[in-house]
Design a protein around this motif. Sequence first.
Motif, mmCIF file in Angstrom:
data_model
loop_
_atom_site.group_PDB
_atom_site.id
_atom_site.type_symbol
_atom_site.label_atom_id
_atom_site.label_comp_id
_atom_site.label_asym_id
_atom_site.label_seq_id
_atom_site.Cartn_x
_atom_site.Cartn_y
_atom_site.Cartn_z
ATOM 1 N N ASN A 230 22.002 12.388 9.161
ATOM 2 C CA ASN A 230 23.211 13.190 9.306
ATOM 3 C C ASN A 230 22.998 14.324 10.306
ATOM 4 O O ASN A 230 23.863 14.609 11.140
ATOM 5 C CB ASN A 230 23.625 13.763 7.953
ATOM 6 C CG ASN A 230 24.804 14.705 8.061
ATOM 7 O OD1 ASN A 230 25.914 14.310 8.361
ATOM 8 N ND2 ASN A 230 24.549 15.989 7.818
ATOM 9 N N GLY A 231 21.839 14.979 10.244
ATOM 10 C CA GLY A 231 21.552 16.066 11.164
ATOM 11 C C GLY A 231 21.464 15.598 12.604
ATOM 12 O O GLY A 231 21.916 16.288 13.529
ATOM 13 N N ILE A 232 20.874 14.423 12.793
ATOM 14 C CA ILE A 232 20.774 13.860 14.145
ATOM 15 C C ILE A 232 22.167 13.560 14.691
ATOM 16 O O ILE A 232 22.509 13.947 15.821
ATOM 17 C CB ILE A 232 19.911 12.579 14.132
ATOM 18 C CG1 ILE A 232 18.482 12.907 13.719
ATOM 19 C CG2 ILE A 232 19.938 11.904 15.504
ATOM 20 C CD1 ILE A 232 17.633 11.682 13.414
ATOM 21 N N LEU A 233 22.975 12.869 13.891
ATOM 22 C CA LEU A 233 24.321 12.512 14.336
ATOM 23 C C LEU A 233 25.149 13.766 14.610
ATOM 24 O O LEU A 233 25.844 13.855 15.629
ATOM 25 C CB LEU A 233 25.026 11.642 13.290
ATOM 26 C CG LEU A 233 26.456 11.227 13.648
ATOM 27 C CD1 LEU A 233 26.468 10.281 14.840
ATOM 28 C CD2 LEU A 233 27.149 10.578 12.450
ATOM 29 N N ASP A 234 25.086 14.729 13.714
ATOM 30 C CA ASP A 234 25.863 15.952 13.871
ATOM 31 C C ASP A 234 25.526 16.641 15.190
ATOM 32 O O ASP A 234 26.420 17.084 15.929
ATOM 33 C CB ASP A 234 25.587 16.889 12.701
ATOM 34 C CG ASP A 234 26.283 18.230 12.848
ATOM 35 O OD1 ASP A 234 27.515 18.269 12.695
ATOM 36 O OD2 ASP A 234 25.600 19.230 13.126
ATOM 37 N N THR A 235 24.241 16.730 15.502
ATOM 38 C CA THR A 235 23.816 17.397 16.729
ATOM 39 C C THR A 235 24.260 16.615 17.959
ATOM 40 O O THR A 235 24.755 17.196 18.937
ATOM 41 C CB THR A 235 22.298 17.585 16.735
ATOM 42 O OG1 THR A 235 21.916 18.322 15.570
ATOM 43 C CG2 THR A 235 21.835 18.325 17.981
ATOM 44 N N LEU A 236 24.099 15.302 17.929
ATOM 45 C CA LEU A 236 24.482 14.478 19.078
ATOM 46 C C LEU A 236 25.991 14.512 19.322
ATOM 47 O O LEU A 236 26.442 14.632 20.466
ATOM 48 C CB LEU A 236 24.010 13.038 18.866
ATOM 49 C CG LEU A 236 22.505 12.797 18.859
ATOM 50 C CD1 LEU A 236 22.192 11.360 18.485
ATOM 51 C CD2 LEU A 236 21.894 13.138 20.225
#
Length: 425
Positions: A230-236
């Motif tokens: 989730n953190g990766i997707l949110d940042t991207l």
Amino acid sequence: MAPLPGADSGYYPEDLELTLLQVVHRHGERTPVRKRLTQLFPAVWNVCDANAHMFATILSLDPKATKQFVPLQRLVDEERLGQKPHLHKPGACYYGQLTNIGRHSMATLGSRLREIYVDRLKFLPDKFDENSVTIRSTDYQRTQESVQQLVAGGLYPMEKRDDDFVLKISTRDPVADNMFPNPNCYRLRQLAKASKKQVDEICKDKFESLSKRLEKYVDSVSLDSHPSANGILDTLVAAKAHGFELPSDIDEGVMRDLEEVVVLEWFHGAINSHEYRRLGMGRLVGDIRDRMVEKANGANDRKLHLYSGHDTTVGPLLISLGGFDKRWPPFSSAVIFELFKEKSNGDNQSNSSWTSWLLGSGKQKEQPHYVRVRYNDKILELPGCQATGDHHSSGDKSLCTLEAFKKIVKDQVPENWTEECRYQG
């Protein structure tokens, strides 16, 4: 930014009259909620011009003194001793903050709502009238600023407001807020924990694949990795929305796979469990229904109710209605509820059984009401409104009878949320 609702007034049947509008939206584009992937993107983004004025007002102990504005500069100490602090520019953002782009998106959504409901349909008043509008927001700065932009930046710009205009926003204690699946519900936490175990198993192969494809940037990808899926997707997603270029190997396939696992992480429980939906979003669904019933019964003069929330507001709400597309709700997404009643003019009386005179009673039957739900640029046909008699007699299955809508909602609204939230062993 999410696709805007269509402005074509042809969507509105001539025999129906709009009586109530409710808009539930996600906030606009924001920065990531914490520092991640700094090898790809700067830790601080200079896309928050509002910060040039934030915290600059000095309150004087002398009530007669004029306000003072003191320019503010943020200095961030480096972790290593002896390093000079890094000076942030006035437009530097805080984590999770609404950005310039987010403000613009929300103002644009407000402008589209004005185009439809003020200019075309003449439903909302031309100038802001606080007696016709109510506003709810979660107790987050980005959601309150988003609805501020929607109203004062688009729906009712400066020339459409009085000089003494004040925007009144109702919030609730986060412990009791019903505009997202509230983790203070113990039973909901139990259900979420069980759902997470299921998603871990369902996505096992996809996590392995994503870990290999993203090994240049993260150690691994899972629900518990650092950063998490989730953190990766949110940042991207946030970086892409603000014009940062993604590496060529983080292509659309990677983004879609990340989205699929994150959608399952956050929404699998609501998709598959009636109890989860009931405890997670049932109270808000009940509020939306109650505003419709009040309007249909002539008990409320308000024309517009705004609810400013999050992706975790919009997604579960769509799931509860049966209109979820299994995609992560984009920034500034809006679920729009329109309540119509059948017009009572002579032409409609002669053509509609709903408004015909009751045989021998000397009384006119109560005019029927219809509910239509829009999600961004789509008009939804709710599953609970497809049967004959549950939608408009024209055959338009997006126009759900109010009675059918109430049936959809009935079992999803908890009678006693606090009691149902208790631990179940």
